[in-house]
Design a protein around this motif. Structure first.
Motif, PDB file in Angstrom:
ATOM      1  N   GLU A  42     -17.838 -24.522  56.527  1.00 10.33           N
ATOM      2  CA  GLU A  42     -16.548 -24.125  55.943  1.00 10.33           C
ATOM      3  C   GLU A  42     -15.350 -24.541  56.789  1.00 10.33           C
ATOM      4  N   ASP A  43     -15.592 -25.079  57.972  1.00 10.54           N
ATOM      5  CA  ASP A  43     -14.497 -25.628  58.788  1.00 10.54           C
ATOM      6  C   ASP A  43     -14.156 -27.063  58.370  1.00 10.54           C
ATOM      7  N   THR A  44     -14.921 -27.615  57.468  1.00  9.63           N
ATOM      8  CA  THR A  44     -14.687 -28.983  56.999  1.00  9.63           C
ATOM      9  C   THR A  44     -13.314 -29.104  56.345  1.00  9.63           C
ATOM     10  N   GLY A  45     -12.611 -30.183  56.663  1.00  8.10           N
ATOM     11  CA  GLY A  45     -11.314 -30.435  56.048  1.00  8.10           C
ATOM     12  C   GLY A  45     -10.525 -31.446  56.838  1.00  8.10           C
ATOM     13  N   VAL A  46      -9.343 -31.737  56.352  1.00  8.04           N
ATOM     14  CA  VAL A  46      -8.419 -32.585  57.092  1.00  8.04           C
ATOM     15  C   VAL A  46      -7.547 -31.669  57.943  1.00  8.04           C
ATOM     16  N   TYR A  47      -7.516 -31.954  59.206  1.00  5.30           N
ATOM     17  CA  TYR A  47      -6.750 -31.145  60.151  1.00  5.30           C
ATOM     18  C   TYR A  47      -5.440 -31.858  60.484  1.00  5.30           C
ATOM     19  N   TYR A  48      -4.359 -31.109  60.391  1.00  6.84           N
ATOM     20  CA  TYR A  48      -3.030 -31.644  60.643  1.00  6.84           C
ATOM     21  C   TYR A  48      -2.371 -30.893  61.796  1.00  6.84           C
ATOM     22  N   CYS A  49      -1.667 -31.613  62.633  1.00  7.96           N
ATOM     23  CA  CYS A  49      -0.823 -30.938  63.608  1.00  7.96           C
ATOM     24  C   CYS A  49       0.611 -30.978  63.106  1.00  7.96           C
ATOM     25  N   ALA A  50       1.358 -29.966  63.510  1.00  8.39           N
ATOM     26  CA  ALA A  50       2.728 -29.812  63.063  1.00  8.39           C
ATOM     27  C   ALA A  50       3.582 -29.320  64.217  1.00  8.39           C
ATOM     28  N   ALA A  51       4.866 -29.610  64.134  1.00 14.89           N
ATOM     29  CA  ALA A  51       5.784 -29.196  65.202  1.00 14.89           C
ATOM     30  C   ALA A  51       7.160 -28.912  64.624  1.00 14.89           C
ATOM     31  N   ASP A  52       7.894 -28.070  65.303  1.00 13.90           N
ATOM     32  CA  ASP A  52       9.246 -27.781  64.866  1.00 13.90           C
ATOM     33  C   ASP A  52      10.101 -27.365  66.061  1.00 13.90           C
ATOM     34  N   PRO A  53      11.358 -27.810  66.093  1.00 13.51           N
ATOM     35  CA  PRO A  53      12.222 -27.498  67.239  1.00 13.51           C
ATOM     36  C   PRO A  53      12.890 -26.133  67.167  1.00 13.51           C
ATOM     37  N   SER A  54      12.820 -25.475  65.994  1.00 11.88           N
ATOM     38  CA  SER A  54      13.582 -24.237  65.880  1.00 11.88           C
ATOM     39  C   SER A  54      12.856 -23.133  65.133  1.00 11.88           C
ATOM     40  N   ILE A  55      11.588 -23.308  64.891  1.00 12.23           N
ATOM     41  CA  ILE A  55      10.834 -22.327  64.103  1.00 12.23           C
ATOM     42  C   ILE A  55      10.788 -20.983  64.829  1.00 12.23           C
ATOM     43  N   ILE A  56      10.871 -19.905  64.050  1.00  5.04           N
ATOM     44  CA  ILE A  56      10.788 -18.576  64.644  1.00  5.04           C
ATOM     45  C   ILE A  56       9.355 -18.059  64.557  1.00  5.04           C
ATOM     46  N   GLN A  57       9.068 -17.059  65.357  1.00  3.54           N
ATOM     47  CA  GLN A  57       7.697 -16.577  65.493  1.00  3.54           C
ATOM     48  C   GLN A  57       7.100 -16.180  64.158  1.00  3.54           C
ATOM     49  N   SER A  58       7.825 -15.469  63.340  1.00  6.37           N
ATOM     50  CA  SER A  58       7.278 -14.978  62.076  1.00  6.37           C
ATOM     51  C   SER A  58       6.968 -16.096  61.092  1.00  6.37           C
ATOM     52  N   SER A  59       7.501 -17.287  61.337  1.00  7.84           N
ATOM     53  CA  SER A  59       7.280 -18.420  60.430  1.00  7.84           C
ATOM     54  C   SER A  59       6.215 -19.376  60.923  1.00  7.84           C
ATOM     55  N   MET A  60       5.668 -19.133  62.089  1.00  7.79           N
ATOM     56  CA  MET A  60       4.742 -20.086  62.690  1.00  7.79           C
ATOM     57  C   MET A  60       3.440 -20.201  61.916  1.00  7.79           C
ATOM     58  N   PHE A  61       3.153 -19.249  61.028  1.00  6.88           N
ATOM     59  CA  PHE A  61       1.922 -19.261  60.259  1.00  6.88           C
ATOM     60  C   PHE A  61       2.099 -19.970  58.914  1.00  6.88           C
ATOM     61  N   ASP A  62       3.299 -20.396  58.617  1.00  6.10           N
ATOM     62  CA  ASP A  62       3.639 -20.933  57.316  1.00  6.10           C
ATOM     63  C   ASP A  62       3.995 -22.414  57.447  1.00  6.10           C
ATOM     64  N   SER A  63       3.227 -23.275  56.784  1.00  4.65           N
ATOM     65  CA  SER A  63       3.418 -24.717  56.910  1.00  4.65           C
ATOM     66  C   SER A  63       4.784 -25.178  56.417  1.00  4.65           C
ATOM     67  N   ARG A  64       5.414 -24.401  55.552  1.00  4.69           N
ATOM     68  CA  ARG A  64       6.706 -24.810  54.978  1.00  4.69           C
ATOM     69  C   ARG A  64       7.811 -24.890  56.025  1.00  4.69           C
ATOM     70  N   TYR A  65       7.615 -24.235  57.172  1.00  9.58           N
ATOM     71  CA  TYR A  65       8.685 -24.147  58.161  1.00  9.58           C
ATOM     72  C   TYR A  65       8.553 -25.171  59.292  1.00  9.58           C
ATOM     73  N   TYR A  66       7.580 -26.050  59.193  1.00 13.07           N
ATOM     74  CA  TYR A  66       7.407 -27.091  60.205  1.00 13.07           C
ATOM     75  C   TYR A  66       8.052 -28.385  59.716  1.00 13.07           C
ATOM     76  N   SER A  67       8.810 -29.021  60.588  1.00  9.89           N
ATOM     77  CA  SER A  67       9.550 -30.218  60.201  1.00  9.89           C
ATOM     78  C   SER A  67       8.755 -31.506  60.387  1.00  9.89           C
ATOM     79  N   TYR A  68       7.868 -31.536  61.346  1.00  2.31           N
ATOM     80  CA  TYR A  68       7.149 -32.762  61.683  1.00  2.31           C
ATOM     81  C   TYR A  68       5.649 -32.573  61.531  1.00  2.31           C
ATOM     82  N   TRP A  69       5.022 -33.616  61.015  1.00  2.16           N
ATOM     83  CA  TRP A  69       3.593 -33.562  60.728  1.00  2.16           C
ATOM     84  C   TRP A  69       2.888 -34.840  61.176  1.00  2.16           C
ATOM     85  N   GLY A  70       1.654 -34.663  61.625  1.00  4.67           N
ATOM     86  CA  GLY A  70       0.816 -35.811  61.902  1.00  4.67           C
ATOM     87  C   GLY A  70       0.159 -36.316  60.629  1.00  4.67           C
ATOM     88  N   GLN A  71      -0.597 -37.384  60.770  1.00  3.77           N
ATOM     89  CA  GLN A  71      -1.212 -38.032  59.605  1.00  3.77           C
ATOM     90  C   GLN A  71      -2.504 -37.341  59.179  1.00  3.77           C
TER      91      GLN A  71
END
Length: 124
Positions: free
Chosen positions: A87-116
């Motif tokens: 069940e761990d199978t999938g495409v894994y993405y890394c994400a980063a953001d310069p200003s994200i707040i703690q409560s938003s760190m679990f939500d992909s919508r708040y990350y500005s940059y993504w890997g392939q």
């Protein structure tokens, strides 16, 4: 412009380990995270790390098996995955953001940059 490059995915058997890496060009990130998209499902949170303090957050589904870490000197984040399950199978993405707040760190919508993305397949 920040670029994120993941590496380390592959095909492994249940119970095996893998270590993913995410290198970031450019700094100034407040937090980075790992997300995954299982086959046929929505993208989901896996783990996140505050870049400055190193404080980590991990999804319940992987807690105790996955460990997120970072090397500030190399601008690189890692995801050590142990005791892998199908069940761990999938495409894994890394994400980063310069200003994200703690409560938003679990939500992909708040990350500005993504890997392939990098494929992780756990199968016997």
């Amino acid at each position: 412009q920040v670029q994120l490059v993941e590496s380390g995915g592959g095909l492994v058997q249940p119970g095996d380990s893998l270590k993913l890496s995410c290198g970031a060009s450019g700094g100034g990130m407040r937090a980075m995270g790992w997300f995954r998209r299982p086959p046929g499902k929505e993208r989901e949170f896996v783990a996140a790390i505050k870049w400055s303090s190193g404080h980590t957050y991990t999804a319940d589904s992987v807690k105790g098996r996955f460990t997120i870490s970072r090397d500030k000197s190399k601008n690189t984040m890692f995801l050590q995955m142990n005791s892998l399950k199908p069940e761990d199978t999938g495409v894994y993405y890394c994400a980063a953001d310069p200003s994200i707040i703690q409560s938003s760190m679990f939500d992909s919508r708040y990350y500005s940059y993504w890997g392939q993305g990098t494929q992780v397949t756990v199968s016997s």
